[in-house]
Design a protein around this motif. Sequence first.
Motif, PDB file in Angstrom:
ATOM      1  N   GLY A 178       0.827  -0.666  -0.335  1.00  0.00           N
ATOM      2  CA  GLY A 178      -0.327  -0.002  -0.081  1.00  0.00           C
ATOM      3  C   GLY A 178       1.139   1.788  -0.259  1.00  0.00           C
ATOM      4  N   VAL A 224       0.003  -7.719   3.796  1.00  0.00           N
ATOM      5  CA  VAL A 224      -1.302  -6.534   3.066  1.00  0.00           C
ATOM      6  C   VAL A 224      -2.165  -6.575   5.009  1.00  0.00           C
ATOM      7  CG1 VAL A 224      -3.405  -7.629   2.961  1.00  0.00           C
ATOM      8  CG2 VAL A 224      -1.527  -8.394   1.604  1.00  0.00           C
ATOM      9  N   GLY A 225      -1.932  -7.052   5.607  1.00  0.00           N
ATOM     10  CA  GLY A 225      -2.224  -6.363   6.826  1.00  0.00           C
ATOM     11  C   GLY A 225      -1.749  -5.275   7.123  1.00  0.00           C
ATOM     12  N   ARG A 260      -0.704  -3.135   4.576  1.00  0.00           N
ATOM     13  CA  ARG A 260      -1.699  -2.179   3.819  1.00  0.00           C
ATOM     14  C   ARG A 260      -2.797  -1.365   4.467  1.00  0.00           C
ATOM     15  NH1 ARG A 260      -4.037  -4.912  -1.155  1.00  0.00           N
ATOM     16  NH2 ARG A 260      -5.816  -5.582   1.129  1.00  0.00           N
ATOM     17  N   ASP A 261      -3.431  -2.691   5.214  1.00  0.00           N
ATOM     18  CA  ASP A 261      -4.998  -2.485   5.800  1.00  0.00           C
ATOM     19  C   ASP A 261      -5.342  -1.637   6.679  1.00  0.00           C
ATOM     20  OD1 ASP A 261      -6.430  -3.295   3.965  1.00  0.00           O
ATOM     21  OD2 ASP A 261      -7.363  -4.954   4.717  1.00  0.00           O
ATOM     22  N   PHE A 301      -9.276  -5.809   9.519  1.00  0.00           N
ATOM     23  CA  PHE A 301      -8.067  -5.998   8.563  1.00  0.00           C
ATOM     24  C   PHE A 301      -9.480  -5.897   7.724  1.00  0.00           C
ATOM     25  CE2 PHE A 301      -4.633  -7.462  10.787  1.00  0.00           C
ATOM     26  CZ  PHE A 301      -4.071  -6.661  11.103  1.00  0.00           C
ATOM     27  N   HIS A 302      -9.727  -4.501   7.087  1.00  0.00           N
ATOM     28  CA  HIS A 302     -11.505  -3.596   6.269  1.00  0.00           C
ATOM     29  C   HIS A 302     -11.315  -4.358   4.949  1.00  0.00           C
ATOM     30  CE1 HIS A 302      -9.276  -0.471   6.171  1.00  0.00           C
ATOM     31  NE2 HIS A 302      -9.283  -0.264   4.643  1.00  0.00           N
ATOM     32  N   ASN A 303     -10.208  -5.146   4.107  1.00  0.00           N
ATOM     33  CA  ASN A 303     -10.252  -5.794   3.093  1.00  0.00           C
ATOM     34  C   ASN A 303      -9.962  -7.338   3.136  1.00  0.00           C
ATOM     35  OD1 ASN A 303     -10.442  -3.210   1.259  1.00  0.00           O
ATOM     36  ND2 ASN A 303      -8.738  -2.901   1.309  1.00  0.00           N
ATOM     37  N   LEU A 304      -9.774  -7.385   4.467  1.00  0.00           N
ATOM     38  CA  LEU A 304     -10.100  -9.247   4.755  1.00  0.00           C
ATOM     39  C   LEU A 304     -10.540  -9.464   5.112  1.00  0.00           C
ATOM     40  CD1 LEU A 304      -6.296  -9.164   6.115  1.00  0.00           C
ATOM     41  CD2 LEU A 304      -6.773  -8.635   3.458  1.00  0.00           C
ATOM     42  N   MET A 334      -4.416 -13.511  11.111  1.00  0.00           N
ATOM     43  CA  MET A 334      -3.558 -11.848  11.776  1.00  0.00           C
ATOM     44  C   MET A 334      -3.332 -12.318  13.238  1.00  0.00           C
ATOM     45  SD  MET A 334      -2.531 -10.646   9.570  1.00  0.00           S
ATOM     46  CE  MET A 334      -3.387  -9.797   8.391  1.00  0.00           C
ATOM     47  N   ILE A 384      -3.602   7.970  -4.416  1.00  0.00           N
ATOM     48  CA  ILE A 384      -2.768   7.464  -5.033  1.00  0.00           C
ATOM     49  C   ILE A 384      -3.562   7.774  -6.051  1.00  0.00           C
ATOM     50  CG2 ILE A 384      -2.691   5.932  -5.839  1.00  0.00           C
ATOM     51  CD1 ILE A 384      -1.882   4.482  -3.160  1.00  0.00           C
TER      52      ILE A 384
END
Lengths: 331, 250, 293
Positions: free
Chosen positions: A54, A193-194, A196-197, B92-95, B103, C98
Amino acid sequence: MNKFVRNLIMWVVFLAVAGAAPHVLGIVKTNVLVELATFALFAVSLNLLLSFTGVLSFGHALFYGVGAYTTALLLYHVEGFPLIPALLLSGLAAGLAGLILSPLLVRVTGTAFAMLTLAFGQLMYILCLKFREVTGGEDGVAGYDIPPLNIPGVASLDMLDSTVFYYFTVVVCVIGIMIMWFFTKTPLGQVVVGIRDNSLRVDYLGYRVRHTKAIIFALSGFFAGIAGSLFALFQGVVSTDGVLHVMVSFYPIMAILIGGIGTFFGPILGSGILIVLEDMIMRYTERAELVTGLLFIIVVLYVPGGFVWLWMGLVARFKARKLRMSKEVEA
Amino acid sequence: MSTSILETKDLFYDYSGLQVLTGVNLQVEKGERHAIIGPNGAGKTTLFNVITGLYAPCRGKVIFKGQNVSGFKPHKLSRLGMGRSFQITSTFHNLTAFENIRMGVLSRMGIRFNMFQRVDKLKDVTRETDVVLRRINLHRESAVPANALSYGKHRALEVSLAMSTNPDLVMLDEPTAGMSRDETHSAVDLIRRLTEGKTMVIVEHDMDVVFSLADRITVLHHGKVLAVGAPNEIKNMQEVKDAYLGHGGV
Amino acid sequence: MSPVTAMYVAQAIHGLTYGMLLFLVASGLTLIFGMMGILNLAHASFFMLSAYFCYQVVAWTDSFWIALILAPIGTGLVGIIVERFLLRKVQKLGLGHIGDLLLTLGIALVISEAVKTIWGTESHQVLIPPSLQGLVTVAGLEYPIYRLFIIGLSLVILGALAFILFKTRLGMIIRAAVSDRDMVSALGINMPRVFMFVFGVGTLMAGVAGVAAAPMLTVFPGLADQIGLDAFVVVVVGGFGSLLGAVVVSLFLGELNSFGIQFIPRLAPVLVFLFMALVLSFKPMGFFGERDE
């Protein structure tokens, strides 16, 4: 099993197409494919940062350049330096560059990260331009021998043969991309990924955010360096404008956006679209960048998910219509 | 040896000149459910953030399991066995719900830098994550992205994320903020169930939640501890009433 | 005046000229960032575009003065169109920073390519108007009039900007919006129009700088490369959205550049980025920044 069969078919098709390509397309087009494969590897390495961590880097050319210069300088100064060690050392040098910069890079995100990477990229560009006794300035390093690939007891493959070099590049890029894909599936890839979020939450779950980011910078740098090394082997000349110019950093960003941000394979599609499009436009005008720039703006405004999402959206719509039609038939 | 798992000694914190904490002495016993209450601006959230390592104290000590942890970073506290939830839902809002909980499970199992195995091939991680999801009644939504969950379920995920590392002490920051009556009710049940046999510290506005959950209450006022006691003691204390009505303490 | 002192003074004025130009570019950039949260990567392209407009107007009318008026206005109009039809759209997409960065990057690429397509890749000369040619003696030191003119012109623009910002209602709204965007839009002020105004004025100022720079640097596609990057450094180091930061850092960079070239010619261009990297690493919000974006 279904998934396994599908993957198998995809691989067979890919290998058949990639294997047949140089024999069907001829040398000029094969060279375009070499460029495409290298560029795709570079774009995917940047995408590890953009889509998975991200952060938007405006200085990825730094790693590409370090890789390219390492290869060029090694081959120039050390006679008979073998191919694979040159490739790997270039990747490691670029990965090391990522590691060296990481203490500063991990501290910032967002716009500040973009600007900091831009600054580092420009620093490298200017340094290589000014220290011409090492890098040759804007003329660059040229005239080094491209070593053959020696497989002891089996063969010695001549890398100056376009077809052979094409196969070599494809193999290296596919392996590189697969390693990165595998990485996103590992626990560490998940943690990234975590971050990033929600990086604060990752911290509160007991992970070291900065260390994790440093690893990803090094990894991304490593593969960008490999791409740079392939460029050096392919072109036979490495100059500041060729590998360190700010456009070298911007180009893969365009590929990622056009292909699909937030996906793993989107950037590969985007690389393909960009390179093929450019190759087509170049036949009519010198100003291919004008067209790609316009395309880029259109994608940002109208297809912010890129062509992968566009494609997935079309597939979903098609499926929905088929479902509706079959229901109507039943009724 | 005292039985307290968490202690703060004479804790001070000021926020660009504004004194928020002025010598807080807090004691949380092992195994209890401890609530921190106080009127607005008493410094509850700041105290919470200093204990959980978001801010370093200006003076004083935070002692966790007998160790001085003042100024420790969150990941270090987490590894020592402290977990926290957030007032504003911070998953983690997208996961997916599954990936969220995983996690925490990965961290609990010490799998933090593994980049040589596929995470979905780690059978025990998957099994453990499923157990947690079942316990919080989210197993049917395991593939739903966190930001697509209903508010109540999202809050439940928030709290269980704090529990997913299996901490000895869990710090909950207004876990029922923004919930309806019904949602609050089931959240309280969930929290009670999840924190069974653990130590919990909760900061909460909703007095019903406080009195139904807490074994002991610390009342904070003007950055200091005003009173400590069991819920019915606190309920009847004149100072506490004054503080809440606004004519005490000045 | 001893030759050494004279050299120092000359170098200082040299730095001041560049610093002032840089300020004209950077102040628009930082205002736009402060108000709209957009780091406009195309900002320097407007500077270059205006230099080309200047060249074109001079070619048609033979007058630098008409170009000084028309080119920045034309540039400002292009800026307004970009804001109205592109930026406003991307802000609605919710891609965050972005999205802004990518769109303005695209615009920068397109402007730079369009310029090459229309005017070619070679350098174009714009002559200094006769009344500003030659040298003037100030305190025993000869100095090119044109550079002093640039400093004067920048001061006038700076004065006008300060007047708008601190003495008018519009300026008050802009300043308030820089410090708290949501609050102002809650007051029922037509923010899109204010945004458009700020973007227009920001590009106009970059345009003035472009015209002023044209006779000194000649007009070519890479014209904005250095000043553009330097302007980003100013915004980042000075603090996102801080006008005071922009003034201080612009002038500092001007001098850093000028004396850097004098004493360590090889590393002079590196200094700016080294400076930015250091500041960003330890003060991510810049020296005068208040908000973390």
